[in-house]
Design an enzyme around this catalytic site. Structure first.
Site, PDB file in Angstrom:
ATOM      1  NE  ARG A 110      -2.797  -2.403   3.332  1.00 53.05           N
ATOM      2  CZ  ARG A 110      -3.242  -2.769   4.442  1.00 53.05           C
ATOM      3  NH1 ARG A 110      -3.538  -1.935   5.285  1.00 53.05           N
ATOM      4  NH2 ARG A 110      -3.743  -4.034   4.909  1.00 53.05           N
ATOM      5  CG  ASP A 163      -0.136   5.894   4.424  1.00 46.54           C
ATOM      6  OD1 ASP A 163      -0.723   5.032   4.368  1.00 46.54           O
ATOM      7  OD2 ASP A 163       0.902   6.135   5.427  1.00 46.54           O
ATOM      8  CE1 TYR A 167       7.393   4.287  -0.595  1.00 42.67           C
ATOM      9  CE2 TYR A 167       8.369   2.416   0.097  1.00 42.67           C
ATOM     10  CZ  TYR A 167       7.295   2.900  -0.098  1.00 42.67           C
ATOM     11  OH  TYR A 167       6.081   2.284  -0.190  1.00 42.67           O
ATOM     12  NE  ARG A 173       4.326  10.488   6.038  1.00 42.05           N
ATOM     13  CZ  ARG A 173       2.968  10.487   6.309  1.00 42.05           C
ATOM     14  NH1 ARG A 173       2.025   9.450   5.681  1.00 42.05           N
ATOM     15  NH2 ARG A 173       2.409  11.602   6.788  1.00 42.05           N
TER      16      ARG A 173
END
Lengths: 251, 251
Positions: free
Chosen positions: A49, A51, A109, A195
Protein backbone atom coordinates in the site's frame (compact mmCIF):
# COMPACT_ATOMS: atom_id res chain seq x y z
CA UNK A 1 -3.53 -14.98 -17.98
CA UNK A 2 -1.58 -13.06 -15.32
CA UNK A 3 -0.47 -9.50 -16.07
CA UNK A 4 2.21 -7.56 -14.18
CA UNK A 5 1.77 -3.80 -14.40
CA UNK A 6 4.02 -0.93 -13.35
CA UNK A 7 1.92 2.08 -12.38
CA UNK A 8 2.68 5.75 -11.72
CA UNK A 9 0.32 7.99 -9.80
CA UNK A 10 0.10 11.41 -8.24
CA UNK A 11 -1.08 10.68 -4.70
CA UNK A 12 -2.33 14.22 -4.04
CA UNK A 13 -5.99 13.53 -4.74
CA UNK A 14 -6.12 9.97 -3.39
CA UNK A 15 -6.83 8.70 0.10
CA UNK A 16 -4.19 6.07 -0.61
CA UNK A 17 -3.72 2.99 -2.71
CA UNK A 18 -5.99 0.43 -1.10
CA UNK A 19 -9.76 0.25 -1.57
CA UNK A 20 -11.61 1.70 1.39
CA UNK A 21 -15.32 1.94 2.01
CA UNK A 22 -15.29 5.68 1.29
CA UNK A 23 -13.16 7.98 -0.84
CA UNK A 24 -11.05 7.90 -3.97
CA UNK A 25 -8.24 5.32 -4.06
CA UNK A 26 -5.84 4.20 -6.77
CA UNK A 27 -6.93 0.58 -6.51
CA UNK A 28 -10.60 1.45 -6.93
CA UNK A 29 -9.92 3.57 -10.02
CA UNK A 30 -7.88 0.78 -11.65
CA UNK A 31 -10.37 -1.96 -10.78
CA UNK A 32 -13.22 0.10 -12.21
CA UNK A 33 -11.33 0.47 -15.49
CA UNK A 34 -10.59 -3.28 -15.59
CA UNK A 35 -14.25 -4.07 -14.95
CA UNK A 36 -15.28 -1.65 -17.70
CA UNK A 37 -12.75 -3.18 -20.12
CA UNK A 38 -13.21 -6.91 -19.47
CA UNK A 39 -16.76 -6.98 -18.11
CA UNK A 40 -15.67 -9.07 -15.16
CA UNK A 41 -14.81 -8.26 -11.54
CA UNK A 42 -11.03 -8.15 -11.25
CA UNK A 43 -9.06 -7.64 -8.03
CA UNK A 44 -5.58 -6.20 -8.36
CA UNK A 45 -2.72 -7.23 -6.05
CA UNK A 46 -0.20 -4.43 -5.39
CA UNK A 47 3.38 -4.78 -4.13
CA UNK A 48 2.16 -2.91 -1.07
CA UNK A 49 0.00 0.00 0.00
CA UNK A 50 0.88 3.65 -0.11
CA UNK A 51 -0.75 6.31 2.07
CA UNK A 52 -2.79 9.28 0.94
CA UNK A 53 -0.58 11.94 -0.66
CA UNK A 54 2.26 9.47 -1.35
CA UNK A 55 3.22 9.25 -5.03
CA UNK A 56 4.47 6.39 -7.15
CA UNK A 57 6.66 6.18 -10.23
CA UNK A 58 7.18 2.41 -9.99
CA UNK A 59 4.41 0.77 -7.99
CA UNK A 60 3.66 -2.77 -9.21
CA UNK A 61 0.49 -4.84 -9.22
CA UNK A 62 -0.74 -8.01 -10.86
CA UNK A 63 -4.15 -9.28 -11.86
CA UNK A 64 -5.65 -12.30 -13.58
CA UNK A 65 -8.13 -12.34 -16.44
CA UNK A 66 -9.26 -14.73 -19.13
CA UNK A 67 -8.69 -12.01 -21.70
CA UNK A 68 -5.55 -12.52 -23.77
CA UNK A 69 -4.37 -9.13 -25.03
CA UNK A 70 -1.03 -8.09 -26.39
CA UNK A 71 0.92 -6.25 -23.72
CA UNK A 72 1.00 -3.01 -25.69
CA UNK A 73 -2.75 -3.18 -26.36
CA UNK A 74 -3.47 -3.78 -22.68
CA UNK A 75 -1.36 -0.77 -21.72
CA UNK A 76 -3.11 1.42 -24.28
CA UNK A 77 -6.60 0.21 -23.33
CA UNK A 78 -6.11 0.88 -19.61
CA UNK A 79 -4.41 4.28 -20.01
CA UNK A 80 -7.16 5.51 -22.30
CA UNK A 81 -9.74 4.98 -19.56
CA UNK A 82 -7.70 5.82 -16.45
CA UNK A 83 -7.88 9.32 -14.92
CA UNK A 84 -4.99 11.70 -15.67
CA UNK A 85 -3.33 11.17 -12.29
CA UNK A 86 -2.77 7.43 -12.89
CA UNK A 87 -0.60 6.04 -15.71
CA UNK A 88 0.39 2.45 -16.46
CA UNK A 89 3.98 2.65 -17.68
CA UNK A 90 4.48 -1.06 -18.39
CA UNK A 91 2.44 -4.25 -18.87
CA UNK A 92 4.03 -7.70 -18.96
CA UNK A 93 2.49 -11.16 -19.16
CA UNK A 94 3.92 -13.28 -16.37
CA UNK A 95 3.59 -16.84 -15.12
CA UNK A 96 1.27 -17.79 -12.26
CA UNK A 97 4.33 -18.00 -10.06
CA UNK A 98 4.75 -14.23 -10.06
CA UNK A 99 3.01 -12.50 -7.15
CA UNK A 100 3.33 -8.70 -6.87
CA UNK A 101 3.32 -8.77 -3.05
CA UNK A 102 4.83 -12.11 -2.02
CA UNK A 103 7.62 -11.79 -4.56
CA UNK A 104 8.94 -8.41 -3.34
CA UNK A 105 12.67 -8.46 -2.50
CA UNK A 106 13.09 -4.75 -1.96
CA UNK A 107 11.76 -1.26 -2.60
CA UNK A 108 13.21 2.11 -3.44
CA UNK A 109 11.61 5.28 -2.12
CA UNK A 110 12.64 8.89 -2.60
CA UNK A 111 11.86 11.59 -0.07
CA UNK A 112 12.31 15.23 -1.09
CA UNK A 113 12.77 18.12 1.32
CA UNK A 114 13.22 21.73 0.32
CA UNK A 115 15.14 23.84 2.85
CA UNK A 116 14.55 27.00 0.79
CA UNK A 117 11.53 29.30 0.71
CA UNK A 118 8.09 27.81 0.11
CA UNK A 119 7.10 27.40 -3.55
CA UNK A 120 3.43 26.62 -4.23
CA UNK A 121 4.26 24.74 -7.45
CA UNK A 122 6.05 22.02 -5.49
CA UNK A 123 3.72 21.85 -2.48
CA UNK A 124 2.49 18.33 -3.33
CA UNK A 125 5.98 16.97 -4.06
CA UNK A 126 8.32 18.46 -1.46
CA UNK A 127 8.31 18.92 2.29
CA UNK A 128 9.07 22.49 3.38
CA UNK A 129 10.04 22.14 7.06
CA UNK A 130 8.75 25.16 9.03
CA UNK A 131 12.07 25.58 10.86
CA UNK A 132 15.01 27.89 10.36
CA UNK A 133 18.70 27.03 10.10
CA UNK A 134 18.44 23.33 9.36
CA UNK A 135 21.95 21.93 8.95
CA UNK A 136 22.57 19.26 6.35
CA UNK A 137 25.66 17.61 7.86
CA UNK A 138 23.99 16.19 10.99
CA UNK A 139 21.09 14.87 8.85
CA UNK A 140 23.48 13.05 6.51
CA UNK A 141 25.49 11.69 9.46
CA UNK A 142 22.36 10.49 11.26
CA UNK A 143 21.03 8.74 8.17
CA UNK A 144 24.06 6.43 8.29
CA UNK A 145 22.77 4.94 11.54
CA UNK A 146 19.67 3.75 9.67
CA UNK A 147 21.63 1.68 7.16
CA UNK A 148 21.85 -2.04 7.93
CA UNK A 149 19.58 -4.55 9.63
CA UNK A 150 17.81 -3.12 12.68
CA UNK A 151 14.66 -3.56 14.68
CA UNK A 152 12.79 -0.43 13.55
CA UNK A 153 10.03 -0.77 16.17
CA UNK A 154 10.67 2.85 17.34
CA UNK A 155 9.90 4.05 13.82
CA UNK A 156 6.55 2.53 12.96
CA UNK A 157 3.01 3.63 13.57
CA UNK A 158 1.23 0.60 14.81
CA UNK A 159 1.70 -1.37 17.97
CA UNK A 160 3.17 -3.90 15.59
CA UNK A 161 2.57 -7.55 16.34
CA UNK A 162 4.56 -8.35 13.22
CA UNK A 163 8.29 -8.70 12.96
CA UNK A 164 9.74 -5.17 12.97
CA UNK A 165 13.23 -6.05 11.77
CA UNK A 166 14.09 -4.57 8.38
CA UNK A 167 17.23 -4.03 6.33
CA UNK A 168 18.02 -0.67 4.78
CA UNK A 169 20.61 -1.22 2.06
CA UNK A 170 21.28 2.41 1.29
CA UNK A 171 20.17 5.91 2.26
CA UNK A 172 21.73 8.31 -0.22
CA UNK A 173 21.34 12.05 0.20
CA UNK A 174 21.50 14.21 -2.94
CA UNK A 175 21.65 17.97 -2.56
CA UNK A 176 20.93 20.42 -5.35
CA UNK A 177 20.61 24.00 -4.20
CA UNK A 178 18.08 23.95 -1.37
CA UNK A 179 16.51 20.67 -2.50
CA UNK A 180 17.48 17.54 -0.59
CA UNK A 181 16.47 14.21 -2.11
CA UNK A 182 16.93 11.06 -0.06
CA UNK A 183 17.08 7.82 -2.05
CA UNK A 184 16.28 4.92 0.20
CA UNK A 185 16.52 1.23 -0.68
CA UNK A 186 15.52 -1.52 1.72
CA UNK A 187 14.05 -5.00 1.83
CA UNK A 188 10.78 -3.60 3.15
CA UNK A 189 9.31 -0.65 5.04
CA UNK A 190 6.58 -0.60 7.66
CA UNK A 191 3.65 1.78 7.75
CA UNK A 192 4.90 5.39 8.15
CA UNK A 193 8.45 4.13 8.71
CA UNK A 194 10.23 6.34 6.16
CA UNK A 195 8.27 9.44 7.14
CA UNK A 196 9.17 8.93 10.83
CA UNK A 197 12.83 8.28 9.98
CA UNK A 198 12.91 11.48 7.87
CA UNK A 199 11.25 13.53 10.64
CA UNK A 200 13.99 12.41 13.05
CA UNK A 201 16.68 13.44 10.56
CA UNK A 202 15.10 16.90 10.41
CA UNK A 203 15.27 17.01 14.23
CA UNK A 204 18.99 16.26 13.92
CA UNK A 205 19.33 19.04 11.35
CA UNK A 206 17.66 21.44 13.80
CA UNK A 207 20.07 20.44 16.54
CA UNK A 208 17.22 19.00 18.61
CA UNK A 209 18.55 15.46 18.39
CA UNK A 210 22.14 14.17 18.45
CA UNK A 211 23.81 11.23 16.71
CA UNK A 212 23.82 9.42 20.05
CA UNK A 213 20.08 10.07 20.43
CA UNK A 214 19.39 8.37 17.10
CA UNK A 215 21.27 5.25 18.14
CA UNK A 216 19.55 5.30 21.52
CA UNK A 217 16.06 5.69 19.99
CA UNK A 218 16.70 2.76 17.64
CA UNK A 219 17.66 0.65 20.68
CA UNK A 220 14.53 1.58 22.66
CA UNK A 221 12.15 -0.15 20.22
CA UNK A 222 9.40 2.23 21.28
CA UNK A 223 7.68 4.85 19.12
CA UNK A 224 7.26 7.30 22.02
CA UNK A 225 10.86 8.41 21.43
CA UNK A 226 10.22 9.24 17.75
CA UNK A 227 6.81 10.94 17.86
CA UNK A 228 7.18 13.14 14.75
CA UNK A 229 6.24 12.27 11.18
CA UNK A 230 7.16 14.06 7.96
CA UNK A 231 4.34 14.85 5.48
CA UNK A 232 3.36 12.32 2.84
CA UNK A 233 3.85 14.92 0.08
CA UNK A 234 7.62 14.39 -0.19
CA UNK A 235 7.44 10.61 -0.61
CA UNK A 236 7.57 8.66 -3.88
CA UNK A 237 7.67 4.88 -4.38
CA UNK A 238 10.21 4.72 -7.20
CA UNK A 239 10.82 1.02 -7.74
CA UNK A 240 9.91 -2.46 -6.54
CA UNK A 241 12.57 -5.18 -6.79
CA UNK A 242 11.67 -8.80 -7.47
CA UNK A 243 15.20 -9.96 -8.12
CA UNK A 244 18.07 -9.76 -5.66
CA UNK A 245 20.53 -9.10 -8.48
CA UNK A 246 18.60 -5.94 -9.40
CA UNK A 247 18.92 -4.81 -5.82
CA UNK A 248 22.69 -4.78 -5.95
CA UNK A 249 22.48 -2.61 -9.06
CA UNK A 250 20.93 0.47 -7.51
CA UNK A 251 19.11 2.82 -9.85
CA UNK B 1 0.54 53.49 1.38
CA UNK B 2 1.17 51.60 -1.84
CA UNK B 3 2.54 48.05 -1.64
CA UNK B 4 4.17 46.11 -4.50
CA UNK B 5 3.91 42.34 -4.10
CA UNK B 6 5.51 39.49 -6.02
CA UNK B 7 3.23 36.46 -6.00
CA UNK B 8 3.67 32.80 -6.93
CA UNK B 9 0.73 30.53 -7.64
CA UNK B 10 -0.12 27.11 -8.96
CA UNK B 11 -2.71 27.82 -11.64
CA UNK B 12 -4.10 24.26 -11.70
CA UNK B 13 -7.10 24.95 -9.49
CA UNK B 14 -7.83 28.49 -10.65
CA UNK B 15 -9.98 29.74 -13.50
CA UNK B 16 -7.31 32.38 -13.99
CA UNK B 17 -6.02 35.49 -12.28
CA UNK B 18 -8.78 38.01 -12.77
CA UNK B 19 -11.99 38.16 -10.72
CA UNK B 20 -14.92 36.67 -12.62
CA UNK B 21 -18.51 36.40 -11.60
CA UNK B 22 -18.14 32.67 -10.96
CA UNK B 23 -15.29 30.41 -9.93
CA UNK B 24 -12.04 30.53 -8.01
CA UNK B 25 -9.49 33.12 -9.13
CA UNK B 26 -6.15 34.27 -7.71
CA UNK B 27 -7.29 37.88 -7.49
CA UNK B 28 -10.41 36.99 -5.54
CA UNK B 29 -8.45 34.88 -3.03
CA UNK B 30 -5.94 37.68 -2.43
CA UNK B 31 -8.59 40.42 -2.16
CA UNK B 32 -10.53 38.33 0.37
CA UNK B 33 -7.40 37.98 2.51
CA UNK B 34 -6.74 41.74 2.29
CA UNK B 35 -10.32 42.49 3.29
CA UNK B 36 -10.04 40.08 6.21
CA UNK B 37 -6.73 41.65 7.31
CA UNK B 38 -7.47 45.36 6.91
CA UNK B 39 -11.26 45.40 7.21
CA UNK B 40 -11.56 47.48 4.07
CA UNK B 41 -12.34 46.67 0.44
CA UNK B 42 -9.05 46.60 -1.45
CA UNK B 43 -8.65 46.08 -5.21
CA UNK B 44 -5.34 44.68 -6.40
CA UNK B 45 -3.77 45.71 -9.71
CA UNK B 46 -1.75 42.94 -11.39
CA UNK B 47 0.93 43.31 -14.07
CA UNK B 48 -1.46 41.40 -16.32
CA UNK B 49 -3.86 38.49 -16.35
CA UNK B 50 -2.97 34.84 -16.62
CA UNK B 51 -5.36 32.18 -17.89
CA UNK B 52 -6.68 29.19 -16.00
CA UNK B 53 -3.98 26.56 -15.51
CA UNK B 54 -1.14 29.05 -16.10
CA UNK B 55 1.30 29.28 -13.19
CA UNK B 56 3.33 32.16 -11.81
CA UNK B 57 6.62 32.40 -9.99
CA UNK B 58 6.96 36.15 -10.42
CA UNK B 59 3.57 37.78 -11.03
CA UNK B 60 3.40 41.31 -9.60
CA UNK B 61 0.51 43.36 -8.24
CA UNK B 62 0.08 46.52 -6.20
CA UNK B 63 -2.59 47.77 -3.85
CA UNK B 64 -3.22 50.78 -1.66
CA UNK B 65 -4.26 50.80 1.98
CA UNK B 66 -4.13 53.23 4.90
CA UNK B 67 -2.48 50.49 6.97
CA UNK B 68 1.24 51.06 7.49
CA UNK B 69 2.88 47.68 8.14
CA UNK B 70 6.49 46.66 7.92
CA UNK B 71 7.13 44.83 4.67
CA UNK B 72 8.08 41.61 6.42
CA UNK B 73 4.98 41.73 8.64
CA UNK B 74 2.74 42.33 5.63
CA UNK B 75 4.26 39.31 3.85
CA UNK B 76 3.81 37.11 6.92
CA UNK B 77 0.24 38.29 7.55
CA UNK B 78 -0.92 37.63 3.99
CA UNK B 79 0.80 34.24 3.61
CA UNK B 80 -0.68 32.98 6.87
CA UNK B 81 -4.17 33.50 5.51
CA UNK B 82 -3.67 32.66 1.83
CA UNK B 83 -4.46 29.16 0.50
CA UNK B 84 -1.51 26.79 -0.06
CA UNK B 85 -1.46 27.35 -3.83
CA UNK B 86 -0.73 31.08 -3.52
CA UNK B 87 2.41 32.49 -1.91
CA UNK B 88 3.60 36.10 -1.66
CA UNK B 89 7.37 35.94 -2.10
CA UNK B 90 8.10 39.64 -1.67
CA UNK B 91 6.45 42.82 -0.37
CA UNK B 92 7.85 46.27 -0.96
CA UNK B 93 6.54 49.75 -0.11
CA UNK B 94 6.59 51.87 -3.24
CA UNK B 95 5.73 55.42 -4.23
CA UNK B 96 2.40 56.33 -5.80
CA UNK B 97 4.22 56.57 -9.13
CA UNK B 98 4.63 52.80 -9.32
CA UNK B 99 1.82 51.03 -11.18
CA UNK B 100 2.02 47.23 -11.57
CA UNK B 101 0.38 47.30 -15.02
CA UNK B 102 1.25 50.65 -16.61
CA UNK B 103 4.89 50.35 -15.52
CA UNK B 104 5.57 46.99 -17.18
CA UNK B 105 8.58 47.07 -19.54
CA UNK B 106 8.75 43.34 -20.22
CA UNK B 107 7.87 39.85 -19.06
CA UNK B 108 9.58 36.50 -18.92
CA UNK B 109 7.59 33.32 -19.42
CA UNK B 110 8.76 29.70 -19.44
CA UNK B 111 6.97 26.99 -21.39
CA UNK B 112 7.86 23.36 -20.68
CA UNK B 113 7.26 20.47 -23.05
CA UNK B 114 8.14 16.86 -22.33
CA UNK B 115 8.79 14.77 -25.46
CA UNK B 116 9.16 11.60 -23.37
CA UNK B 117 6.48 9.29 -22.00
CA UNK B 118 3.62 10.76 -19.95
CA UNK B 119 4.30 11.16 -16.24
CA UNK B 120 1.27 11.92 -14.04
CA UNK B 121 3.40 13.80 -11.47
CA UNK B 122 4.15 16.55 -14.00
CA UNK B 123 0.76 16.69 -15.74
CA UNK B 124 -0.02 20.20 -14.43
CA UNK B 125 3.44 21.59 -15.27
CA UNK B 126 4.45 20.12 -18.62
CA UNK B 127 2.83 19.64 -22.00
CA UNK B 128 3.08 16.08 -23.33
CA UNK B 129 2.36 16.43 -27.08
CA UNK B 130 0.38 13.37 -28.30
CA UNK B 131 2.61 13.00 -31.38
CA UNK B 132 5.49 10.72 -32.20
CA UNK B 133 8.94 11.62 -33.55
CA UNK B 134 8.97 15.30 -32.76
CA UNK B 135 12.32 16.72 -33.91
CA UNK B 136 13.97 19.40 -31.82
CA UNK B 137 16.09 21.07 -34.50
CA UNK B 138 13.21 22.49 -36.60
CA UNK B 139 11.53 23.76 -33.42
CA UNK B 140 14.66 25.61 -32.34
CA UNK B 141 15.18 26.97 -35.87
CA UNK B 142 11.58 28.16 -36.15
CA UNK B 143 11.69 29.89 -32.77
CA UNK B 144 14.35 32.23 -34.17
CA UNK B 145 11.77 33.71 -36.55
CA UNK B 146 9.77 34.87 -33.54
CA UNK B 147 12.60 36.97 -32.12
CA UNK B 148 12.43 40.68 -32.90
CA UNK B 149 9.63 43.18 -33.45
CA UNK B 150 6.74 41.72 -35.44
CA UNK B 151 3.03 42.13 -35.90
CA UNK B 152 1.85 38.99 -34.08
CA UNK B 153 -1.76 39.29 -35.27
CA UNK B 154 -1.65 35.69 -36.59
CA UNK B 155 -0.83 34.49 -33.09
CA UNK B 156 -3.48 35.97 -30.89
CA UNK B 157 -6.94 34.87 -29.94
CA UNK B 158 -9.10 37.90 -30.30
CA UNK B 159 -10.02 39.82 -33.37
CA UNK B 160 -7.75 42.38 -31.84
CA UNK B 161 -8.62 46.02 -32.26
CA UNK B 162 -5.51 46.86 -30.27
CA UNK B 163 -2.02 47.23 -31.65
CA UNK B 164 -0.68 43.70 -32.26
CA UNK B 165 2.98 44.61 -32.69
CA UNK B 166 5.21 43.14 -29.97
CA UNK B 167 8.93 42.64 -29.47
CA UNK B 168 10.35 39.30 -28.42
CA UNK B 169 13.87 39.90 -27.07
CA UNK B 170 14.83 36.25 -26.65
CA UNK B 171 13.43 32.75 -27.06
CA UNK B 172 15.93 30.36 -25.48
CA UNK B 173 15.43 26.62 -25.72
CA UNK B 174 16.93 24.46 -22.96
CA UNK B 175 16.94 20.70 -23.37
CA UNK B 176 17.51 18.25 -20.53
CA UNK B 177 16.77 14.66 -21.46
CA UNK B 178 13.25 14.68 -22.91
CA UNK B 179 12.31 17.96 -21.21
CA UNK B 180 12.34 21.10 -23.35
CA UNK B 181 12.05 24.43 -21.54
CA UNK B 182 11.56 27.56 -23.58
CA UNK B 183 12.52 30.80 -21.85
CA UNK B 184 10.80 33.70 -23.54
CA UNK B 185 11.36 37.38 -22.84
CA UNK B 186 9.39 40.12 -24.56
CA UNK B 187 7.99 43.60 -24.04
CA UNK B 188 4.48 42.18 -23.84
CA UNK B 189 2.37 39.22 -24.91
CA UNK B 190 -1.21 39.14 -26.11
CA UNK B 191 -3.88 36.74 -24.93
CA UNK B 192 -2.89 33.13 -25.82
CA UNK B 193 0.07 34.41 -27.86
CA UNK B 194 2.80 32.22 -26.31
CA UNK B 195 0.61 29.10 -26.36
CA UNK B 196 -0.15 29.61 -30.08
CA UNK B 197 3.52 30.30 -30.88
CA UNK B 198 4.51 27.10 -29.02
CA UNK B 199 1.85 25.04 -30.79
CA UNK B 200 3.27 26.17 -34.15
CA UNK B 201 6.78 25.16 -33.07
CA UNK B 202 5.44 21.68 -32.26
CA UNK B 203 3.95 21.57 -35.79
CA UNK B 204 7.45 22.37 -37.10
CA UNK B 205 8.88 19.58 -34.93
CA UNK B 206 6.34 17.17 -36.43
CA UNK B 207 7.31 18.18 -39.94
CA UNK B 208 3.83 19.61 -40.59
CA UNK B 209 5.12 23.15 -40.95
CA UNK B 210 8.31 24.46 -42.54
CA UNK B 211 10.54 27.41 -41.70
CA UNK B 212 9.10 29.21 -44.71
CA UNK B 213 5.56 28.53 -43.45
CA UNK B 214 6.36 30.23 -40.14
CA UNK B 215 7.58 33.36 -41.89
CA UNK B 216 4.57 33.28 -44.20
CA UNK B 217 2.10 32.89 -41.32
CA UNK B 218 3.66 35.83 -39.48
CA UNK B 219 3.21 37.93 -42.62
CA UNK B 220 -0.46 36.96 -43.07
CA UNK B 221 -1.57 38.67 -39.83
CA UNK B 222 -4.49 36.28 -39.60
CA UNK B 223 -5.09 33.65 -36.92
CA UNK B 224 -6.71 31.19 -39.35
CA UNK B 225 -3.20 30.11 -40.38
CA UNK B 226 -2.18 29.28 -36.78
CA UNK B 227 -5.27 27.57 -35.42
CA UNK B 228 -3.60 25.38 -32.76
CA UNK B 229 -2.94 26.24 -29.14
CA UNK B 230 -0.69 24.47 -26.62
CA UNK B 231 -2.16 23.65 -23.18
CA UNK B 232 -1.93 26.19 -20.37
CA UNK B 233 -0.27 23.60 -18.09
CA UNK B 234 3.25 24.16 -19.47
CA UNK B 235 3.23 27.93 -19.00
CA UNK B 236 4.73 29.90 -16.10
CA UNK B 237 5.01 33.69 -15.70
CA UNK B 238 8.51 33.87 -14.25
CA UNK B 239 9.26 37.58 -14.02
CA UNK B 240 7.89 41.05 -14.70
CA UNK B 241 10.36 43.78 -15.62
CA UNK B 242 9.81 47.42 -14.63
CA UNK B 243 13.26 48.61 -15.56
CA UNK B 244 14.79 48.43 -19.01
CA UNK B 245 18.22 47.80 -17.54
CA UNK B 246 16.92 44.61 -15.87
CA UNK B 247 15.66 43.49 -19.25
CA UNK B 248 19.10 43.48 -20.76
CA UNK B 249 20.27 41.29 -17.88
CA UNK B 250 18.24 38.20 -18.62
CA UNK B 251 17.60 35.86 -15.70
Amino acid sequence: MRYKCVVQYDGSLFLGFQVQTKGRTVQKEIEQVLQQTFLETITIHPAGRTDGGVHALGQVFHFDTKADLKEWNMKKALNTLLPKDIYISSVEKVSDEFHARYGVRGKEYHYTLDLGEYNPLFRHYRYYPPFKNIQLEPMIEASKHYIGTHDFRSFTKNKALEDTVRTIYSWDVHVEGTVVTMKIIGNGFMHHMIRILVAMLVECGRGKCSQEDIKWILAQKNRVYAPKIAPSAGLVLVRVFYDLTDLTMKS
